[in-house]
Each structure stands twice: as structure tokens, then as C-alpha cells.
Scaffold this motif. Structure first.
Motif, mmCIF file in Angstrom:
data_model
loop_
_atom_site.group_PDB
_atom_site.id
_atom_site.type_symbol
_atom_site.label_atom_id
_atom_site.label_comp_id
_atom_site.label_asym_id
_atom_site.label_seq_id
_atom_site.Cartn_x
_atom_site.Cartn_y
_atom_site.Cartn_z
ATOM 1 N N THR A 1 0.838 -1.218 0.004
ATOM 2 C CA THR A 1 0.188 0.151 0.121
ATOM 3 C C THR A 1 0.750 1.363 -0.076
ATOM 4 O O THR A 1 0.622 2.198 -0.613
ATOM 5 N N ASP A 2 2.000 1.295 0.977
ATOM 6 C CA ASP A 2 2.616 2.357 0.672
ATOM 7 C C ASP A 2 3.507 2.605 -0.467
ATOM 8 O O ASP A 2 3.572 3.638 -0.991
ATOM 9 N N ALA B 1 1.023 3.727 -3.246
ATOM 10 C CA ALA B 1 0.723 5.370 -2.772
ATOM 11 C C ALA B 1 1.587 6.383 -3.368
ATOM 12 O O ALA B 1 1.426 7.360 -4.040
ATOM 13 N N LYS B 2 2.953 5.839 -3.354
ATOM 14 C CA LYS B 2 4.068 6.648 -3.769
ATOM 15 C C LYS B 2 4.178 6.560 -4.960
ATOM 16 O O LYS B 2 4.990 7.761 -5.571
ATOM 17 N N VAL C 1 1.028 7.483 -9.209
ATOM 18 C CA VAL C 1 0.224 8.684 -8.968
ATOM 19 C C VAL C 1 -0.580 9.242 -9.959
ATOM 20 O O VAL C 1 -0.154 9.274 -10.989
ATOM 21 N N LEU D 1 -6.387 1.569 -0.714
ATOM 22 C CA LEU D 1 -6.357 2.727 -1.309
ATOM 23 C C LEU D 1 -7.457 3.051 -2.372
ATOM 24 O O LEU D 1 -7.936 1.846 -2.743
ATOM 25 N N THR E 1 -6.503 1.552 -6.789
ATOM 26 C CA THR E 1 -7.500 1.105 -5.463
ATOM 27 C C THR E 1 -6.892 -0.621 -5.516
ATOM 28 O O THR E 1 -6.794 -1.261 -6.172
#
Length: 546
Positions: free
Chosen positions: A362-363, A366-367, A370, A403, A434
Motif C-alpha cells: 500500500t505504501d 501510494a508513492k 500517482v 487505497l 485501488t
């Protein structure tokens, strides 16, 4: 490669060569005014100001030609996924025009089939070089037309270049088989081009997947009528200009535009078409088999849907392997907005490392992924609504959104509200990456091919359960296996019901390897010798020894 001035009549009448003013053709406008994202944007803005969307034309017998039918219902609106605005109109080619294109391919076949391998190789290499020369132009229009990022589009243009280059050399080193019947006869395999092909490609990787069909078709001496998806027609339109500049004989490759029910159905069913190479949805693949059931001799190669698993074993999450595991699982889920038939949209993680994987995954996503930077817009409003529907179902089923979420509803524009291009992205088809956990095993979110930036993460107890979960699908296109155990790589990998299995990697391919799936993911294989099987017929010759 330095571009030489073409002697093709359609190119000789370009603006700079014409002695008198004339109306600029659509292909001339695009070819001369859109060499970069900046110039393409300016070009579209100018057309927006004059309320004149581009009107694409079919490419038949070496020329760009309008279709015979010009009624209002014979045009399909093409929208910019990043803005939701109209920028082009695509002809919905009617059956009579389809048959005219097939006739052109049929007429060109005898001469092209007799063209030497060396000469065919030279044509393919010339086409490869010309696409490479205009790499940025193709990438810009692919990004605008499909919604993908410009960087992703560049990668796919490079693969299109490689497709033509690979088959240009393959046919110069092709081998065949000979066998002895001791004291009786020598037998050998003789191959010849199969004839006229219908080449139908999807909207997710338009240029790459169309050239994956065009290159071997040309290489093995066949002619074709190609039909790209009506959602993403621009790169196929540009290819016609490349074929002109390469001096490809008239009628060898014809490109027509339109939808499946009208244009595609007429093309596939034509008795003059000797083979069909199709990439797309399983339902359409079934329809093609039904439509050609009485044409036993018609070659069929169908690369269809997938709901591909990624298996993550605990040893792959040890500190020395974890970064690679997370990177591969994420790229397999979210490259090209998850709009790749080979994407790993079902992730299964060994229970002992499940929580650790979910947190790191997940981390990382997310990074790294984008929206608007490394993730593009999905291809169409229809597809946006499909993905949104599955996300609504996930929420209803009680899934956890680690997400992303359910995106806002987008309504189709009224006829009076359609503009050529919008300055706002508010109406674009944007769905953020997601990730879902706690999805019930019987949920359609886990069963159906969503084909978007959506991934589910579930757990398994041991190898047996991992294989069972991975194979619990009507599809069998691809699978990803992440483990540090060499014995497990074979033990598990060889049990997975998938035409292609990647171990500690994803989307790496040598173009000679068979490409295709099992179960409802299709029939037939393409690539190297497998493509030769699709585009040629084989006869066994027997020569007596006495």
C-alpha cells in the motif's frame, strides 16, 4: 534513419508538393502539425476553436479514402480520456466498404506471396525504421487517444519497432523439418502463405498489439485487412502513412475503422478471409468462433481475457527480496492503469506475511503510482462506468479499500454539450489505483476481469491452497509467482493453469516464445514459430528414394 522523399502518389500530393492550393487531408494535418505533446495540444485547441473534430479515413489499396457511406450513423465519436471531450470522428465502415478492402487484399495476395523473403524482410525493416524515426509522434497520439502516460506510450512504440525488426530477421533464418523413411522416401515440410487475414486489435495497447499481428502477417507472405478498436484508432491511422513511405505495394495492408457488430462482424465472416487474428474480450472471441464455424479452413488465433493471479510466498518477503517482490506485484497490477491483459489483478499472499505485504504494498503504490503522473486515465466513459460498477459492488460486499474508493459518477455529455477538446480534466476518466482486502471469495470482484487499476489482496495457507486459488478462474492467460525457493518455482509454476508464467518478473518476453492462454483466455499461440503456424499452411512432401 534519414527519411527519403516518397514516390507514393498519395504522399507526392502533400501541401509542399502541390502546385495549387487544396484542402489538407486529415493525415497531412496530423503528420505535419503534431510532432510533440505541445504541438498536438495546440493543434487540437485550434480545431476546438473552429469546432472541427478530426475525421479519420480508411486506408485501402495504398490510399486514404473516405467510406462510401457518409450518413450520420456511420461515424463514431472518439473522446480524449484525459478530458472527456470529443476530438475525432471515426468511420463506422459498412459491409460494402469492408468487402472492398477484403477484395483489395485478395488482389494483392498472389504477388505478395511470391515476393522473396529477402525483399519482405527489407520492407519490414524499413517500416520498423520509419516508426522509430517518428517515435515521439506515435507516442503523443497514443497517449492522447488511449489515456496512458506519455512514458508508457513510448515504451509501447519501442515494442512496435521491435515487432517489425524481429520478424524481418526471423524469416531470413527460418528452419523446416525433414525426415527419412529408411530406404523408401525423404519427407519434408513445405510452408506457404495462408492468404488474406483479418487482424483485429484492442484498445488498451493499440499500436503494440496491432503491429504484433501486422509484422508476422507481412513476413510470412500474407495480406490483410486490419481493424483497430473504434475507441483507439489514431495510431493505426498513422501507420497507413508509414506504409506509404515504406513503399509497401498497394492492397497488401488495408486499415479500416469501425465497431464490432458492423465492421468487425462483416470482416470476420467474409468468405474471402482465410484467417482471423483477434485480441480482445472473451465474449467477442466466442462470437468469432460461432460466425466462422462453417468455415472450417479459416485459421483462428484468439487471445482473449484474463484474471491473472500473483502468488506471493513468505520467503519472497524476507528483507533481501522484499523490495523486488513489492515492485513486481505493483507493476503487474497498475501498469497502464491495469489495462493490460497480462496484469496480475488477484494477489494471493502466504498468511504468515500477509499483513506485512499489505502494509508495504500500500505504501509503495501510494508513492509510485500517482494519478495524472505515472497513472493515466482509463480509455473510455463506458469502461470508467464498468470499473466504477465493480468498485460499488466491492463496497457492497464489505471489502476494505486500503487505497482508492468508488469514483464519482460521470454522465455522458448531451449532444449540444460535446466540444472538440476541453481545457479541464474534471470530465476525464480518472480512477486512482485501488487496493482491496477482505473481498469475499465468491465476489464477482474476484471472478470477473475488471481491466482497470484495481487489485484484490487475499491470503493462502500453503502451496496446495495457493495453486487452488490461482486456478479457480475461468481464465488462464498469465500468472506471476514470487518466491526465493528454486524447487517451488518449478513445483508450483508447472501446476498453474496459465499460458504464460513469470517467476520473480513480469512482462518480459522474447518474441519467439509462444504467446497465448488456456481455458477461456483463448486458443492458439503467436510469436516466432507459433506465428508461422498461424499465417502459413503446411504440406508434407514425400520424395521417393528410388
Amino acid at each position: 534513419m534519414e527519411r527519403e522523399k516518397s514516390t507514393h502518389p498519395a504522399v507526392m500530393t502533400s501541401i509542399e508538393d502541390s502546385p495549387v492550393p487544396r484542402k489538407i487531408s486529415p493525415i497531412d494535418e496530423i503528420w505535419t502539425n503534431a510532432h510533440s505533446l505541445k504541438t498536438a495540444t495546440t493543434f487540437l485547441k485550434d480545431r476546438s476553436d473552429s469546432h472541427t473534430p478530426l475525421h479519420l479515413q480508411n486506408f485501402v489499396s495504398g490510399d486514404f479514402t473516405p467510406t462510401v457511406s457518409s450518413s450520420a450513423g456511420s461515424w463514431i465519436d472518439s473522446f480524449n480520456p484525459k478530458t472527456g471531450a470529443l476530438f475525432a470522428k471515426v468511420p463506422c465502415t459498412q459491409p460494402d466498404d469492408v468487402e472492398a478492402a477484403v477484395q483489395a487484399a485478395k488482389a494483392a495476395f498472389p504477388a505478395w506471396a511470391k515476393t522473396s523473403r529477402v525483399e519482405r524482410s527489407q520492407y519490414l525493416q524499413r517500416i520498423s525504421d520509419l516508426i522509430k524515426l517518428d517515435r515521439e509522434k506515435f507516442a503523443v497520439w497514443e497517449s492522447i487517444d488511449q489515456g496512458k502516460t506519455l512514458e508508457r506510450a513510448r515504451i509501447e512504440v519501442d515494442r512496435a519497432v521491435a515487432n517489425f525488426s524481429y520478424f524481418a530477421t526471423y524469416i531470413l533464418h527460418e528452419q523446416t523439418a525433414a525426415r527419412m523413411i529408411d530406404g523408401v522416401a525423404l519427407t519434408y515440410e513445405h510452408r506457404s502463405p495462408a492468404g488474406v487475414f483479418a487482424l483485429i486489435s484492442p484498445w488498451n495497447m493499440p499500436l503494440y498489439l496491432l503491429t504484433w499481428k501486422l509484422a508476422p502477417c507481412l513476413a510470412f507472405g500474407c495480406t490483410a485487412v486490419a481493424k483497430p478498436s473504434e475507441i483507439t484508432s489514431m495510431s493505426a491511422f498513422l501507420l497507413g502513412r508509414v506504409f506509404q513511405e515504406a513503399g509497401l505495394p498497394r492492397g497488401v495492408i488495408n486499415i479500416i475503422f469501425g465497431d464490432g457488430p458492423t465492421t468487425g462482424a462483416a470482416l470476420v465472416a467474409s468468405p474471402l478471409v482465410n484467417g482471423v487474428s483477434f485480441t480482445g474480450g472473451t465474449e467477442t472471441g466466442i462470437a468469432i468462433r460461432q460466425a466462422t464455424a462453417a468455415q472450417i479452413g479459416k485459421h483462428l488465433s484468439l487471445e482473449l481475457g484474463g484474471k491473472n493471479p500473483t502468488l506471493v510466498f513468505s520467503d519472497s518477503m524476507l528483507p533481501e527480496h522484499r523490495d523486488r517482490t513489492i515492485r513486481i506485484a505493483a507493476s503487474a497490477a497498475f501498469e497502464n492503469q491495469g489495462e493490460i491483459c497480462l496484469c496480475g489483478s488477484r494477489i494471493y499472499v502466504e498468511k504468515t506475511m500477509y499483513d506485512d505485504f499489505v502494509r508495504h504494498f500500500t505504501d509503495y503504490v501510494a508513492k509510485t503510482y500517482v494519478l495524472g503522473q505515472t497513472v493515466g486515465a482509463v480509455a473510455s466513459l463506458q469502461h470508467y462506468n464498468k470499473i466504477r460498477g465493480y468498485l460499488q459492488l466491492a463496497a457492497k460486499d464489505g471489502a476494505t479499500f486500503n487505497l482508492g474508493g468508488v469514483p464519482a459518477a460521470l454522465l455522458p455529455p448531451d449532444d449540444d454539450d460535446i466540444t472538440v477538446i476541453s481545457n479541464s480534466e474534471e470530465r476525464g476518466y480518472w480512477i486512482p489505483p485501488t487496493t482491496l482486502t477482505n473481498v469475499p471469495l465468491d465476489s464477482l470482484v474476484l471472478k470477473d476481469e475488471i481491466f482497470g487499476p484495481v487489485v484484490t489482496i487475499s491470503s493462502f495457507q500453503d502451496e496446495q491452497e495457493a495453486v487452488s486459488l490461482a486456478n479457480d478462474s475461468e481464465y488462464g492467460l498469465a500468472a506471476v509467482l514470487l518466491t526465493a525457493d528454486g524447487a517451488r518455482m518449478r513445483r508450483v509454476g508447472e501446476q498453474l493453469e496459465a499460458g504464460m508464467v513469470w517467476v520473480n518478473s513480469w512482462l518480459v518476453r522474447e518474441l519467439g516464445t509462444p504467446f497465448g492462454g488456456m481455458k477461456n483466455s483463448g486458443t492458439g499461440r503467436e510469436g516466432g514459430d507459433s506465428s508461422r503456424d498461424v499465417f502459413t499452411v503446411v504440406r508434407t512432401m514425400h520424395l521417393p528414394s528410388f
